[in-house]
Design a protein around this motif. Sequence first.
Motif, PDB file in Angstrom:
ATOM      1  N   GLY A 138       0.815  -1.222   0.000  1.00 55.61           N
ATOM      2  CA  GLY A 138       0.000   0.000   0.000  1.00 55.61           C
ATOM      3  C   GLY A 138       0.840   1.261   0.000  1.00 55.61           C
ATOM      4  N   PRO A 139       1.736   1.437   0.995  1.00 55.74           N
ATOM      5  CA  PRO A 139       2.600   2.620   0.996  1.00 55.74           C
ATOM      6  C   PRO A 139       3.527   2.703  -0.218  1.00 55.74           C
ATOM      7  N   ILE A 140       3.957   1.541  -0.763  1.00 57.43           N
ATOM      8  CA  ILE A 140       4.786   1.566  -1.966  1.00 57.43           C
ATOM      9  C   ILE A 140       4.013   2.192  -3.119  1.00 57.43           C
ATOM     10  N   ILE A 141       2.759   1.764  -3.281  1.00 54.06           N
ATOM     11  CA  ILE A 141       1.918   2.306  -4.353  1.00 54.06           C
ATOM     12  C   ILE A 141       1.678   3.799  -4.137  1.00 54.06           C
ATOM     13  N   ILE A 142       1.425   4.177  -2.879  1.00 55.93           N
ATOM     14  CA  ILE A 142       1.231   5.598  -2.559  1.00 55.93           C
ATOM     15  C   ILE A 142       2.472   6.403  -2.933  1.00 55.93           C
ATOM     16  N   CYS A 143       3.647   5.857  -2.590  1.00 58.07           N
ATOM     17  CA  CYS A 143       4.904   6.559  -2.879  1.00 58.07           C
ATOM     18  C   CYS A 143       5.166   6.676  -4.371  1.00 58.07           C
ATOM     19  N   ILE A 144       4.778   5.644  -5.140  1.00 54.76           N
ATOM     20  CA  ILE A 144       4.949   5.715  -6.592  1.00 54.76           C
ATOM     21  C   ILE A 144       4.182   6.914  -7.142  1.00 54.76           C
ATOM     22  N   GLY A 145       2.926   7.061  -6.700  1.00 55.97           N
ATOM     23  CA  GLY A 145       2.119   8.185  -7.166  1.00 55.97           C
ATOM     24  C   GLY A 145       2.665   9.528  -6.723  1.00 55.97           C
ATOM     25  N   LEU A 146       3.074   9.622  -5.464  1.00 51.75           N
ATOM     26  CA  LEU A 146       3.576  10.891  -4.938  1.00 51.75           C
ATOM     27  C   LEU A 146       4.918  11.267  -5.572  1.00 51.75           C
ATOM     28  N   THR A 147       5.752  10.269  -5.811  1.00 47.47           N
ATOM     29  CA  THR A 147       7.053  10.540  -6.442  1.00 47.47           C
ATOM     30  C   THR A 147       6.869  11.061  -7.859  1.00 47.47           C
ATOM     31  N   LEU A 148       5.961  10.422  -8.597  1.00 47.53           N
ATOM     32  CA  LEU A 148       5.689  10.859  -9.968  1.00 47.53           C
ATOM     33  C   LEU A 148       5.046  12.250  -9.984  1.00 47.53           C
ATOM     34  N   ALA A 149       4.283  12.558  -8.939  1.00 51.58           N
ATOM     35  CA  ALA A 149       3.541  13.822  -8.909  1.00 51.58           C
ATOM     36  C   ALA A 149       4.453  15.043  -8.977  1.00 51.58           C
ATOM     37  N   SER A 150       5.683  14.912  -8.484  1.00 50.27           N
ATOM     38  CA  SER A 150       6.594  16.058  -8.511  1.00 50.27           C
ATOM     39  C   SER A 150       6.884  16.508  -9.934  1.00 50.27           C
ATOM     40  N   SER A 151       7.041  15.526 -10.845  1.00 51.66           N
ATOM     41  CA  SER A 151       7.293  15.879 -12.258  1.00 51.66           C
ATOM     42  C   SER A 151       6.055  16.519 -12.869  1.00 51.66           C
TER      43      SER A 151
END
Length: 387
Positions: A138-151
């Motif tokens: 769950g947190p891995i998936i959340i982090c994938i989205g948040l990390t991509l969001a910066s771009s």
Amino acid sequence: MAKPEKNTDAVYDASTLGTPKQLVLGVQHLFAMFGATVLVPVITGLDVANALLFAGLGTLLFHLLTGRKVPAFLGSSFAFLGGYAAISGMSESYGFNTLPYACFGVACAGLVYLVVSALFKVFGAKKVMRYFPPIVTGPIIICIGLTLASSAINNCSANWWIALVAILIVVVANIWGKGMVKIIPILLGVVGSYVFAMIVDADSRANFTKLVGEAAWIGLPISWDKTALSIFGKNFDGGLLITAIITIMPISLATMMEHVGDICAISSTVGKNFVEDPGLHRTLLGDGLATVVASLFGAPANTTYGENTGVLALSKVYDPKVVRLAAYFAVILSFCPKFAAVIRAMPAATMGGVSLVLYGMISAVGVRNVVENRVDFTKSRNVLIAA
């Protein structure tokens, strides 16, 4: 990974929608992956059309190896940007273009996927995935989205008004849209924001006129001087080859973890457990082979795309056939430099606005994964793992 619940209001067989709607859905997936897929070759110096070609071919190969069960699109991976930069930055020192050596290093990184895929096959996904319970995935998936969001935010900052138009159209179409409008919000957001930018932004119009006007209608996508195979020509350097392999291969360890997170995200979105069927050994094999082939021919490394997972979550059309249509379109359009120019001319803010929604959907899927599996956050152990 807990068994995901199947969505009752979703479409698992797109043929029930009819051919025209399937084609439009395929175009929507095509637009969703375009921004990031094109951006990687622009940053690295690789060929844009070539990246498009092998994104399509890589996706088709992935679907073939996974029994055509997983609705995933494979686009250009950002994870290897540092590796490309490190090796291509040596060009001046060596006196020739060292980018093909970076491509060869990425091809070797793809081979690591094959080794790990074999381990999953031997030991079974259940034994491996017990180390990836919902409190981990769950947190891995959340982090994938948040990390991509910066771009996405960086792209939005180019012109927030254009980005907000894209976001507004996507939200309105998805919440209040009826029929076909409701399942193609991303496509509508891209087109609407693009047209708005052409009307209000002189720089966008000038960029469009220049790029599209100079592009040919038909052209070969592969630039042979940029392929990994070209290193065996007159400029072959064994030391540089070893350096490229040692520098880039370890990156695959991080991208494989991202792959597991992506497959879990797709499983949670679609309501089917792709970790068990077709299995991570097959998805890793498909991803790895797609990366090897793409890199040998001078295209960026491939990876399962979160953008298209976001499209799945919004459209609720989960038939892999629709994603394969996008792959066919990508292959065909890679031979049309004019179309690639239209995409390159798309305002960064347009893709930023659309991507911000898609990346947010990925993080939301991660939150849902934690909630549906009733993870107990009163336990300090779970809080620590999530942190």
